[in-house]
Every structure is written in C-alpha cells, then in structure tokens.
Design an enzyme around this catalytic site. Structure first.
Site, short mmCIF file in Angstrom:
data_model
loop_
_atom_site.label_atom_id
_atom_site.label_comp_id
_atom_site.label_asym_id
_atom_site.label_seq_id
_atom_site.Cartn_x
_atom_site.Cartn_y
_atom_site.Cartn_z
CB ALA A 289 54.19 12.07 130.51
CG MET A 290 56.34 13.40 136.91
SD MET A 290 56.53 11.70 137.50
CE MET A 290 55.79 11.83 139.12
CD GLU A 291 53.13 9.49 137.98
OE1 GLU A 291 53.47 8.63 138.81
OE2 GLU A 291 53.68 9.63 136.87
CG ASN A 292 54.67 16.23 138.60
OD1 ASN A 292 55.46 15.56 139.22
ND2 ASN A 292 54.95 16.76 137.42
CG HIS A 324 50.53 6.17 131.56
ND1 HIS A 324 50.77 4.82 131.44
CD2 HIS A 324 51.34 6.58 132.59
CE1 HIS A 324 51.65 4.44 132.33
NE2 HIS A 324 52.02 5.50 133.04
CD GLU A 325 51.99 10.39 132.74
OE1 GLU A 325 52.14 10.44 133.99
OE2 GLU A 325 52.59 9.55 132.04
#
Length: 905
Positions: A289-292, A324-325
C-alpha cells in the site's frame, strides 16, 4: 562505478573548458534553490500508453546562481524557461542520467536571489514497471481488458512523472490538473473543484491546491473505477474506489477507514488537515500500500473484503494495512523525515500505530497476539553482520529502496513499543503529540523526536525514576541513540544467587567473528517477574555489567516481560532448567507472550553455542499442552526450519523423523480443530495454521476431511460455500492432482474475489507437481494468467516447496536482469526474492552457486545489495548450524521420538 565517480568522470571528460559541464556533482540536490509551489498538468493517452505534461514551479533562490538543478528521469523535456520580474527567459537543459538530475542553465545571465518561476514541458511513455506514472489493466467478468494509469512515487519516482525537486525535505504546495476521456474519471490528493471541456471531447479536471508536502506523496489516477463514500464524525469525506465489478467488496474498508481516521484524529489531538481521503484498490500494484496524502493506494487483496470468501486472516491483514496507511497521514505526511536515513520515523511509527490503534478500535481482532511476531522477524535479520542501524546513511536510489526492510519497519516498531513501556503510555502519547504539533509540515531527524519526548518527560520524571529504580537524570536521546544508531540487539545474561541477580550484556550475533560483537553497549530497560510476584519490576541497565537485589529469594525469575523489550535473555546458574521445568509443570504460570519469548530465546541461544540443542528440544516437549497462538506459531518458526534444511540435503529418514515429531507434538491440538469459521480471531487463525500443517504433512485425519470437502466443492463447480478459514487447506489438498490443480486454476482465472484468488494462488504453489510450479512462474513473469505484481511472493512460496526450491533459484538467476528492470534494483520485491529463495540452503554446493552468481554481477546490476550479503550470511549460518547440531538432533530424536508410523497418506 558509483554515481559520484560517474559525475567526476563526466567533469574530467568534458574538462573545465567545456562549453557546458554539468554544474553539480552531488547525488543530493543543492539547498540554495527550493520549490514553493507546483502547477502541474498531466495529459495521459491510455490508447497509446504515453503522456504529456507541463509544470510551472515557483522557486525561492537563496543566492545568485547560473543554474537550477532538479530531478528528471526518462522524460523528454522541452520549452524550459524562467519567468522573472515579468520577463520570460530561455533556459538550456543539461542532463546527468547517473544522478537522475537536470540542470537548467542561464546562459550569459544570472538567476538573481529571490522568487522566480520555472516552466517545463515534458513527455514520456507510461511506465511498464510498477513505479512512476505507470499503466495497469484488469479484466472484467466477460474477459474484456480495461486500461488505467496510476502513480507510485515513493521513494524516488516522482521525477519519472514530472521534473521536480524529488527529495523529502523539498516540501511544496501542488495544484494538479488532469486530462481524461469522458469514459474515465481522475482522482488526486485533493478534491476536484471543477471540470473544463476541451476541444476533441477531452475533459480537464482541476483540483484544489494541496497542503505543503513532499513529492513522493503526490498521486493521481486515471481509471473507470466506481466508489462508495461516507463522512467521519470530524467531517472528512472518506471514499473507497475499486473496479466496477468489485465495488461491492469495498464496504468493510470504508467503515474501517472512517473508524480509524476518527481514532487518529482524537488520539493525536491534531485534526486531519484535508477535506477528504480516498482509498483506491489498484489492480496492478507492487507495494502492499502507499500513504499518498488524501489518496492512499492499495493492492486489491489489501483493501477489498468479500464477506463470503475472505478469511479471518484476510480481515486482519486488510484492517492492519488501512491502519498503517492512515497513521502515515500524521507520521510521514504531516511530519516527514528529512532524509531517507531516518525512514523509520515514517515506517516504524506507522507499523507501531497499527497495533496501538486496532487494540482500541477493533479489540475483537486481538492484534496484540501478533506484535511479537514482528520483533522475532526483525531479530532474524538484526542478528547478522549484514544488518544495519535503524538510522543509517544512504545516498543513491537503490540504497534508499533497500531501507524499506524489516529493520526500518519491524525493529522500528518494536523499539518504539519498548520506549512506550519505558516512559508509560501516557507520557509517550503526550511526547509524540508534542512532536507532531511542533514539526507539522516540516522535516525532522531522530534528535527532534527525542527532544520532544524529553520535554514531556519532565512532567513524568518522578514516576519514571521511581519505577525504573534510576537515581540519575534520564535522557531519552542518550538511551534511544543506543538503539537507533547501532545495529543489532543485546543478549542479557542473568545469573541468580540468593537475592543477588548478576546482569551482563553483549551483542547477540550469529557468525564466526567475535570481534564483530565487541564495542556495543545499550541502555536496556529491563523488566522481570518472579515466582513470588507477578508485579512487573523494572531496572535500567546502562553498563556492561550490573547487579540488582531482589527483596527475597525466589525459585525463578523471568526477564523481558511479555517481550516488551528488544533483547533476548540467557539464564545461567540453572536458570534455564528451572524455567523449562516450570513450563512442563504449569506453563500457564507465564503469559503466552512470555512462553513465546522463551521458545524464541532458547533456540536462538543454541545458534550461538550458548546452549546445547537438547536443552531447546527438551523445552519443546511442553508444547503438547500448548493451546495459545503465539507460542504455537513461534514453536513452528523454530522447529519447521530444521526439517526444511534437511530437505535440501536429501536426508529423508531424519527429515521424516523430525516432521513426525512436530506432528505428534501438536496432534491433540490438530485433532481438536473443527472445520468451521467459529471461535475468536486467534482461534480461527490457529485453526488454519494447524490444519494446513497437518494436511501438508499428509496426516490422514486431516487429508481425509479436506479431500472430501474439495470433492464436494468441485462437484458443485465451485459454488458450494466453504468455511473461509479452512479454504486454503482444502484447496492445497485438491492441488496435489493434475485434475484438481487445473480446476483451481480455472476458478482463479474467473474469480472476482481478490481474497479467493490469493488463497487459490497459494494452494497452487504448494502442489508437488513441478511442471505446474514452473508454469506459474513463467505465466506470472509474462503477466498472463497471473499478474506480475504477484511474482515475488509466488517465487518465494515455490522456493519453500520441496519440489520447487531448485526451480525458484534457477528462475531467479535466469531472469535476474529482467526482474531488476521490472521491480527496481534495491526494492523490497527484489530483496525479498533474494533472501526468501535462498534462506533454507545449507550445503557448501548451494553456497558456492549463490556466491558465484551474485559475484558475477556488476554494481549496476546489484552486486552491492545488502540483501545479497544477508543471503550469503544466512546460508553460511545454516551450514554451521547443521554441522554442529545434526548428530545431536538425531540422537535426541532417537531417544525421544523414534519413527512411530503416525497415520499418514
């Protein structure tokens, strides 16, 4: 040749008299020019798979300069100019590909100190990898292919989508415009404010200007997704986006995101600063995943929950990744590390906050049962010479990518958990709130966090000094520097004599070189309980040796209560014998986490010759009584690798003897499992674990039931509803035959459930059919029947299969150069394949093969990767372990467990 050497060579080749040598020779950008605002237009063409764009960057120049140096990678640039004082002047573009930098030269004039605007036009193909601005696709239920384009910029790939100052400290505001066809939508970090219709039927979406943020957090997607949405109690609109035929699986993620964003808003006492947050399930996505900021992106399997087919494990994983994100929206986005050497300030905190948040918002998931697993996992890496400090110098992109590892994530989280226990949860919470408030929209280093915690500690100093039996002033920085600025962790040796407890510390290190363990000293927050008191006692060990005195003599003492500290313990003077005896007589006297830590510690001490193997195996005998998930899982983590090492040495008799010992040890627990979805989350997770092990080991009682269920499911053409927690077990048994394997693949290809696809894929990799395993890797590599994003996990899974470990190694080295182009040199995908494929090798022949292959590589193709050094070190350790302990293991098994012919099929 390194990047700095490349730059020096370029300067040497061109010479000082060259008309335009590149004006900068460092991999890091100069700090004399800083971006303030980006006005960014992106126009993708999803038919021809390319894009064009324009960027206007408002910059602040600290002193007169002849050039502006920034990042660009793989972009065709044109129209470079500088707008200053109402005048536009052309700029010449020079490129330094080795550093992924460009210089915009003012020829014959000077860029004076002050504010200016740089303008650039650019074009490129959509990336065929999983980073930058890249193409993706998915298939509808009818088999129609649909194309989309999405971004993944962390850590250094924004520069592949638009020219920018692509370092985390160069924060700026972003105003984004995206062009699209009417059949698509566009999403970005901020809400859309309006849409303009252009000539030719194109639409241009305009988005609100963002808050100040780093380039790696910018995100945009062009797709045909649908969404569902909801508003938090604090007024933030949450939306979940997915492909149309999977939007029905988005509800759990939506509700979870609303709950968690509200929790973080309240916990941090700092409002989430954006008006919306979108969560998008991307069909092609390399990372988990990615927290943009405002638009976090996920694998479909990491976000979408199918109530009919997703397991308890799926729910736990989805909930944790969302937690988490969303934690990153504060740790990482609001406050960002200054440079990638302190990546753990982002990732360690987000990993830690998964467990803090979910213990409040989702107590039914029992997440604290799984925190220890993260610490044990980190210690496996941190016990090797090739480990690195949590905070460690990095410069070039491949070094930066290698920082995304178990040390930054899991060790970071475990060290924070220890610090929280040391300071008290209340003091720790106030300290991180102070940190977030003081450094909002800024960049930080380790020292800034310790300063914030020290400031808060003043309020709690009497409490902390009292509970830790400390008599001097406490300094968080001096304590935590010993955990973040040096690699490894301590082994605490405990010797009890009467009321006197002698303590000493040294680095726990596997390997032959004792000099590598010297010179390390930690300040260790010790905790302990005794046979006379289960009240947790505390002692801060600041020196190499020390003595503490108990109020009375005790039968036993157990240090590192519930494994809250990041260290292991060795008990001398009969201490281990006493604890082993306690486990056999009444194991529930100690908590399940304490039992798990004893299991871990005793086997780790065998690895460095502090204990004989029979001591650890004698302890393991108590496990026939164990029913809690963490001790059982940790026991499997220690015992299963023993026979996995034998599989690679063709020692079938001893291998089967070890397998049968484990099976007999847990036979009662296996037999007690029901084939249902009943029970608590931990009970259901344990059920899957035990039944899968039993069926893979061909235990007749398990195989008979699984075979019957698979036959019924197959006869129903896959329409029968299986208990989701045991579906992997059933599919694994079914995948043993050609007919069953082919039927599962057919169901995989047509399933719209991400959870079901992942379960089937795992079962297919467990099959003993070697030609099918080879086919899986080839198909995934080509992106045919299986997606390329799944290749790393698929190759690793096949490498654990006794019929597939050679196939996986041959596949890795044959396709190495293509793999590093697809997944990026230094990425976690490459690192995981390197270590995951090789970590069970234990022969000199395989060690030579691994060394010869990786030794043949150039720097540019990976010879310097830390993961390669780790893999080689792990194989060397496996060889040493087997050479030392095989005779002991055989003798112990002969005495305690001769082959008993359990009912196997």
């Amino acid at each position: 040749m390194g990047l700095l050497q490349q730059a020096a060579l370029l300067l040497l080749v061109y010479g000082c008299s060259a008309p335009a040598p590149f004006p900068w020779s460092d991999v890091r950008l100069p700090e004399t020019v800083r971006p303030l605002h980006y006005d960014l237009l992106i126009s993708p063409d999803l038919t021809h798979l390319n894009f064009t764009g324009e960027v206007r960057i408002r910059i602040a120049v600290a002193r007169d300069a002849r050039a502006v140096v920034l990042h660009s990678k793989g972009l065709r640039l044109s129209g470079a100019r500088l707008l200053t004082s109402g005048h536009t002047r052309p700029l010449r573009v020079l490129e330094l590909p080795g550093f992924e930098q460009i210089a915009l030269l003012a020829e014959g004039w000077t860029i004076v100190r002050g504010a200016h605007e740089v303008r650039l036009e650019f074009a490129a193909n959509l990336s065929h990898s999983f980073h930058g601005f890249y193409k993706g696709y998915y298939k509808t239920r009818r088999g129609e292919s649909r194309v989309l384009a999405s971004t993944q910029f962390e850590p250094t790939h924004a520069r592949a989508a638009f020219p920018c100052f692509d370092e985390p400290a160069f924060k700026a505001n972003f105003t984004v415009r995206l062009r699209r066809e009417s059949r698509h939508i566009s999403i970005s970090n901020m809400p859309k404010v309006w849409t303009v219709e252009l000539a030719g039927g194109l639409l241009e979406d305009h988005f609100e200007t963002s808050v100040r943020m780093s380039t790696y957090l910018v995100a945009f997607i062009i797709c045909d997704f649908l969404s569902i949405r909801k508003t938090t109690k604090h007024g933030v609109e949450i939306a979940v986006y997915a492909v149309p035929e999977k939007i029905s699986q988005a509800e759990y993620a939506l509700n979870t995101a609303v709950t968690l964003l509200d929790f973080y808003d309240d916990y941090f006492d700092i409002p989430y600063p954006l008006p919306k947050h979108d969560l998008a399930a991307i069909p092609d996505f390399q990372s988990g995943a990615m927290e943009n900021w405002g638009l976090s992106t996920y694998r479909e399997a990491g976000l979408l929950f199918d109530p009919e087919k997703s397991s308890t494990s799926d729910k736990l994983g989805i909930t944790k990744v969302i937690a988490h994100e969303l934690a990153h929206q504060w740790f990482g986005n609001l406050v960002t590390m200054r440079w990638w050497n302190d990546l753990w300030l982002n990732e360690g905190f987000a990993k830690f906050m998964e467990f803090v948040s979910l213990s409040y918002t989702h107590p039914e998931l029992q997440v604290n049962d799984y925190f220890l697993e993260k610490c044990f996992k980190a210690m496996e890496v941190d016990a090797l010479v090739s480990s690195h400090p949590i905070s460690t110098p990095v410069e070039n992109p491949s070094e930066i990518r290698e920082m995304f590892d178990d040390v930054s994530y899991d060790k970071g989280a475990c060290v924070l958990n220890m610090l929280r226990d040391f300071l008290s949860p209340d003091a720790f919470k106030l300290g991180i709130i102070h940190y977030l408030r003081q450094y909002s929209y800024q960049n930080t280093m380790n020292a800034n966090l310790w300063e914030s915690l020290n400031n808060v500690l003043c309020t709690y100093v009497s409490y902390v000094l009292l509970v830790w039996e400390a008599h001097n002033e406490l300094d968080v920085k001096s304590i935590m520097d010993t955990w973040t600025l040096q690699e490894g962790f301590p082994m605490i040796t405990v010797s009890v004599k009467g009321r006197e407890v002698r303590l000493s510390q040294e680095r726990y290190l596997k390997g032959r070189d004792p000099l590598k363990a010297s010179g390390f000293l930690w300040q260790v927050p010790l905790t302990y309980v005794t046979s006379r008191s289960h009240t947790v006692q505390r002692f801060l060990l600041k020196t190499r040796t020390d003595i503490l005195y108990l109020p009375e003599e005790v039968e036993w003492v157990k240090f590192n209560v519930d494994m809250r500290g990041y260290y292991i313990v060795h008990y001398e003077s009969g201490g281990w014998d006493t604890l082993v005896n306690l486990l056999h007589i009444n194991h529930t006297t100690l908590s399940s986490n304490d039992r798990a830590s004893l299991i871990s510690n005793v086997f780790q001490l065998v690895s460095i010759d502090k204990l004989p193997l029979d001591k650890a195996l004698n302890l393991s005998l108590y496990l026939s009584q164990e029913r809690e998930i963490m001790p059982v899982i940790q026991a499997f983590s220690e015992l299963v690798p023993l026979y996995k090492l034998m599989e690679k040495r063709d020692m079938e008799l001893l291998e089967n003897q070890m397998k049968e010992y484990i099976l007999l040890l847990f036979r009662d627990l296996i037999d007690s499992q029901s084939w249902t979805d009943e029970g608590t989350v931990s009970q259901r997770m344990l059920r899957n674990y035990m039944l899968l092990f039993a069926c893979v080991r061909r235990y007749a009682h398990c195989v008979t039931t699984a075979t019957q269920l698979f036959r019924q499911w197959k006869d129903s053409d896959g329409n029968m509803s299986l208990p989701s927690d045991v579906s992997l077990v059933v599919f694994t048994v079914g995948a043993r035959s050609e007919e069953g394997w082919d039927f599962l693949l057919e169901k995989y290809l047509h399933s719209m459930s991400s959870s079901e696809k992942r379960t089937i894929k795992s079962a297919l990799t467990f099959s003993p059919l070697a030609h099918k395993l080879q086919w899986l890797m080839e198909q995934s590599f080509e992106g045919g029947a299986l997606k390329t994003q799944d290749l790393p996990s698929l190759v690793i899974s096949i490498s654990k299969n006794p019929k597939g470990y050679r196939l996986a190694w041959d596949f890795l080295r044959t396709n190495w150069h293509k793999l590093i182009n697809k997944f990026d040199l230094g990425s976690s995908s490459i690192s995981r394949m390197v270590t995951g494929v090789t970590d069970q090798y234990s022969t000199h022949e395989m060690l030579k093969e691994v060394k010869d292959f990786f030794g043949s590589l150039e720097i540019e193709t990976g010879s310097g990767l830390r993961s390669i050094q780790l893999a080689i070190e792990k194989i060397e350790e496996n060889i040493r372990w087997m050479d030392r302990n095989l005779p002991l293991l055989k003798g112990w098994l002969d005495n305690h467990h001769p082959l008993s012919r359990l009912p196997l099929v």
